[in-house]
Design a protein around this motif. Structure first.
Motif, mmCIF file in Angstrom:
data_model
loop_
_atom_site.group_PDB
_atom_site.id
_atom_site.type_symbol
_atom_site.label_atom_id
_atom_site.label_comp_id
_atom_site.label_asym_id
_atom_site.label_seq_id
_atom_site.Cartn_x
_atom_site.Cartn_y
_atom_site.Cartn_z
ATOM 1 N N LYS A 1 0.807 -1.220 0.000
ATOM 2 C CA LYS A 1 0.000 0.000 0.000
ATOM 3 C C LYS A 1 0.839 1.270 0.000
ATOM 4 N N ASP A 2 2.148 1.158 0.052
ATOM 5 C CA ASP A 2 3.000 2.353 0.019
ATOM 6 C C ASP A 2 2.884 3.037 -1.331
ATOM 7 N N ALA A 3 2.758 4.359 -1.296
ATOM 8 C CA ALA A 3 2.627 5.137 -2.536
ATOM 9 C C ALA A 3 3.008 6.590 -2.267
ATOM 10 N N GLY A 4 4.218 6.796 -1.711
ATOM 11 C CA GLY A 4 4.677 8.154 -1.446
ATOM 12 C C GLY A 4 4.920 8.912 -2.732
ATOM 13 N N GLN A 5 4.751 10.233 -2.673
ATOM 14 C CA GLN A 5 4.946 11.070 -3.854
ATOM 15 C C GLN A 5 6.382 11.574 -3.894
ATOM 16 N N CYS A 6 6.962 11.578 -5.086
ATOM 17 C CA CYS A 6 8.311 12.087 -5.295
ATOM 18 C C CYS A 6 8.311 12.852 -6.612
ATOM 19 N N HIS A 7 8.618 14.147 -6.542
ATOM 20 C CA HIS A 7 8.636 14.951 -7.761
ATOM 21 C C HIS A 7 9.728 14.499 -8.724
ATOM 22 N N ALA A 8 10.822 13.983 -8.197
ATOM 23 C CA ALA A 8 11.932 13.551 -9.059
ATOM 24 C C ALA A 8 11.565 12.319 -9.878
ATOM 25 N N CYS A 9 10.866 11.377 -9.288
ATOM 26 C CA CYS A 9 10.577 10.105 -9.941
ATOM 27 C C CYS A 9 9.236 10.078 -10.662
ATOM 28 N N GLU A 10 8.468 11.162 -10.583
ATOM 29 C CA GLU A 10 7.168 11.204 -11.251
ATOM 30 C C GLU A 10 7.306 10.875 -12.727
ATOM 31 N N GLY A 11 6.488 9.985 -13.191
ATOM 32 C CA GLY A 11 6.463 9.642 -14.604
ATOM 33 C C GLY A 11 7.558 8.696 -15.057
ATOM 34 N N TYR A 12 8.484 8.343 -14.159
ATOM 35 C CA TYR A 12 9.557 7.421 -14.533
ATOM 36 C C TYR A 12 8.990 6.016 -14.659
ATOM 37 N N ARG A 13 9.429 5.317 -15.679
ATOM 38 C CA ARG A 13 9.021 3.931 -15.888
ATOM 39 C C ARG A 13 10.257 3.063 -15.981
ATOM 40 N N PRO A 14 10.349 1.939 -15.285
ATOM 41 C CA PRO A 14 9.303 1.361 -14.453
ATOM 42 C C PRO A 14 9.056 2.206 -13.213
ATOM 43 N N THR A 15 7.885 2.059 -12.642
ATOM 44 C CA THR A 15 7.461 2.877 -11.524
ATOM 45 C C THR A 15 8.311 2.611 -10.288
ATOM 46 N N MET A 16 8.767 3.689 -9.668
ATOM 47 C CA MET A 16 9.512 3.634 -8.415
ATOM 48 C C MET A 16 8.501 3.735 -7.274
ATOM 49 N N VAL A 17 8.533 2.787 -6.341
ATOM 50 C CA VAL A 17 7.639 2.810 -5.184
ATOM 51 C C VAL A 17 8.375 3.483 -4.028
ATOM 52 N N HIS A 18 7.737 4.507 -3.463
ATOM 53 C CA HIS A 18 8.291 5.251 -2.326
ATOM 54 C C HIS A 18 7.461 4.952 -1.081
ATOM 55 N N PRO A 19 8.083 5.005 0.085
ATOM 56 C CA PRO A 19 7.300 4.781 1.305
ATOM 57 C C PRO A 19 6.288 5.905 1.499
ATOM 58 N N SER A 20 5.128 5.577 2.014
ATOM 59 C CA SER A 20 4.096 6.582 2.265
ATOM 60 C C SER A 20 4.483 7.525 3.389
ATOM 61 N N SER A 21 5.421 7.122 4.225
ATOM 62 C CA SER A 21 5.815 7.930 5.379
ATOM 63 C C SER A 21 6.508 9.233 5.005
ATOM 64 N N ARG A 22 6.961 9.368 3.774
ATOM 65 C CA ARG A 22 7.688 10.543 3.287
ATOM 66 C C ARG A 22 8.959 10.798 4.110
ATOM 67 N N ALA A 23 9.566 9.752 4.585
ATOM 68 C CA ALA A 23 10.790 9.880 5.367
ATOM 69 C C ALA A 23 12.024 10.050 4.491
ATOM 70 N N TYR A 24 11.878 9.913 3.180
ATOM 71 C CA TYR A 24 13.020 10.032 2.284
ATOM 72 C C TYR A 24 13.342 11.505 2.053
ATOM 73 N N GLY A 25 14.600 11.791 1.752
ATOM 74 C CA GLY A 25 15.067 13.167 1.639
ATOM 75 C C GLY A 25 14.892 13.781 0.273
ATOM 76 N N GLY A 26 15.268 13.075 -0.772
ATOM 77 C CA GLY A 26 15.259 13.650 -2.111
ATOM 78 C C GLY A 26 13.903 13.575 -2.778
ATOM 79 N N GLY A 27 13.620 14.566 -3.642
ATOM 80 C CA GLY A 27 12.426 14.552 -4.450
ATOM 81 C C GLY A 27 11.219 15.241 -3.854
ATOM 82 N N TYR A 28 11.390 15.926 -2.709
ATOM 83 C CA TYR A 28 10.260 16.621 -2.094
ATOM 84 C C TYR A 28 9.844 17.867 -2.857
ATOM 85 N N THR A 29 10.794 18.520 -3.474
ATOM 86 C CA THR A 29 10.489 19.796 -4.107
ATOM 87 C C THR A 29 10.260 19.612 -5.595
ATOM 88 N N THR A 30 9.738 20.644 -6.197
ATOM 89 C CA THR A 30 9.611 20.633 -7.654
ATOM 90 C C THR A 30 10.845 21.259 -8.282
#
Length: 134
Positions: free
Chosen positions: A89-118
């Protein structure tokens, strides 16, 4: 993109850090997705990979999916910003990986550092091929 040996080093370092922090013994199974991006002048990799518990009977035999957020080049263990198990069920949002294929799954917790900003810096085409080994 970096070579396979450098990617293995990154993921094995992240998994080692995870094992030490959680008193577990997972072994790398396979790197399934990796994505390089540049944010605020720094290179970063996001990885999805699978790992299995060691052969201890209490560990079971299931394979777990992981996410890792790593500064590049990985020089010290603190360059591993996050390594964690991800669930179905994890589906965190990452501006860096948006639209990349194959799809990168991010943790929903948003504990990761990179990709938060646009404000993602994309390298020009000439610099994207100049990655070096660690």
């Amino acid at each position: 993109m970096q070579n396979e040996r450098a990617s293995l080093h990154d993921v094995q370092t992240a998994l080692h850090k995870y094992n030490r922090a959680n008193n577990t013994m997972f072994e790398l199974d396979e790197i399934t997705v990796k994505y390089l991006f540049f944010e605020f002048g720094r290179a970063c990799y996001h990885y999805n990979f699978t790992a299995k518990p060691d052969n201890h009977p209490s560990a079971g035999g299931s394979i777990n999916r992981f996410f890792a957020d790593i500064n590049c080049p990985l020089e010290i263990k603190d360059d591993v910003l996050l390594c964690c198990i991800i669930g179905e069920k994890d589906a965190g949002q990452c501006h860096a990986c948006e639209g990349y294929r194959p799809t990168m799954v991010h943790p929903s917790s948003r504990a990761y550092g990179g990709g938060y900003t646009t404000a993602i810096d994309y390298p020009d085409e000439d610099s994207s091929s100049s990655d070096s080994d660690h």
